[in-house]
Design a protein around this motif. Structure first.
Motif, mmCIF file in Angstrom:
data_model
loop_
_atom_site.group_PDB
_atom_site.id
_atom_site.type_symbol
_atom_site.label_atom_id
_atom_site.label_comp_id
_atom_site.label_asym_id
_atom_site.label_seq_id
_atom_site.Cartn_x
_atom_site.Cartn_y
_atom_site.Cartn_z
ATOM 1 N N ASP A 47 33.753 -16.180 -38.561
ATOM 2 C CA ASP A 47 32.379 -16.676 -38.483
ATOM 3 C C ASP A 47 32.403 -18.177 -38.204
ATOM 4 O OD1 ASP A 47 29.752 -17.487 -38.884
ATOM 5 O OD2 ASP A 47 29.433 -16.091 -40.541
ATOM 6 N N PHE A 48 31.941 -18.545 -37.019
ATOM 7 C CA PHE A 48 31.911 -19.939 -36.578
ATOM 8 C C PHE A 48 30.570 -20.613 -36.876
ATOM 9 C CE2 PHE A 48 35.741 -18.842 -34.538
ATOM 10 C CZ PHE A 48 36.326 -19.975 -34.006
ATOM 11 N N ARG A 86 29.688 -21.433 -27.885
ATOM 12 C CA ARG A 86 29.610 -20.182 -27.112
ATOM 13 C C ARG A 86 29.871 -20.467 -25.631
ATOM 14 N NH1 ARG A 86 27.366 -14.993 -27.672
ATOM 15 N NH2 ARG A 86 26.650 -15.505 -29.762
ATOM 16 N N ARG A 87 29.304 -21.553 -25.101
ATOM 17 C CA ARG A 87 29.526 -21.914 -23.694
ATOM 18 C C ARG A 87 30.991 -22.230 -23.431
ATOM 19 N NH1 ARG A 87 24.651 -24.590 -24.442
ATOM 20 N NH2 ARG A 87 25.680 -26.602 -24.718
ATOM 21 N N ALA A 92 36.110 -20.523 -21.100
ATOM 22 C CA ALA A 92 37.538 -20.282 -21.301
ATOM 23 C C ALA A 92 37.908 -18.807 -21.113
ATOM 24 C CB ALA A 92 37.955 -20.740 -22.690
ATOM 25 N N GLY A 93 36.900 -17.939 -20.960
ATOM 26 C CA GLY A 93 37.166 -16.516 -20.763
ATOM 27 C C GLY A 93 37.489 -15.762 -22.042
ATOM 28 N N LYS A 99 35.297 -9.868 -28.823
ATOM 29 C CA LYS A 99 33.849 -9.728 -28.813
ATOM 30 C C LYS A 99 33.227 -10.939 -29.505
ATOM 31 C CE LYS A 99 30.232 -6.482 -30.006
ATOM 32 N NZ LYS A 99 29.939 -5.168 -30.590
ATOM 33 N N ILE A 100 32.179 -11.482 -28.889
ATOM 34 C CA ILE A 100 31.454 -12.615 -29.458
ATOM 35 C C ILE A 100 30.054 -12.134 -29.824
ATOM 36 C CG2 ILE A 100 30.573 -14.953 -29.087
ATOM 37 C CD1 ILE A 100 32.802 -15.288 -26.981
ATOM 38 N N ARG A 101 29.714 -12.255 -31.115
ATOM 39 C CA ARG A 101 28.382 -11.832 -31.556
ATOM 40 C C ARG A 101 27.686 -12.984 -32.269
ATOM 41 N NH1 ARG A 101 28.009 -7.749 -35.507
ATOM 42 N NH2 ARG A 101 30.039 -8.156 -36.363
#
Length: 101
Positions: A47-48, A86-87, A92-93, A99-101
């Motif tokens: 969790d970021f 997120r960008r 960076a691919g 998975k990014i949520r």
């Protein structure tokens, strides 16, 4: 930098807060790697939401933990990155790897 790891509904969630840079990424990697090796979670979510700054060390952190999780038969997700993070992850691919949520 602070890290708190808990198991919630069968998923290990590592909540990070502060900054991820080359000064503290090594400590984060070590702590996450120790947890993965000892707990062997099938799912790990990082969790970021509490991250206020991240440089390329954060990308390396994600890539390395994703590889380790796959080697252990599990997978990694990234949760709640700030819009600018997120960008960076998309550029960076990373979304092709986790998975990014």
């Amino acid at each position: 930098m602070k890290i708190d790891i808990k198991n919630e509904n069968g998923t290990a969630i590592a909540r990070l807060s502060g900054e991820i840079d080359h000064h503290n990424a090594r400590e984060l990697r070590s702590e996450l790697d120790r947890f993965i090796a000892s707990a062997q979670p099938r799912e790990l979510a990082i969790d970021f939401g509490g991250i206020t700054f991240m440089d390329s060390s954060g990308i390396g952190l994600i890539m390395g933990r994703s590889k380790l999780m796959k080697e252990c038969g599990g997978h990694l997700e990234v949760l709640n990155p700030q819009p600018y993070i997120r960008r960076v992850l998309k550029l960076a691919g990373i979304e092709r790897i986790v998975k990014i949520r």
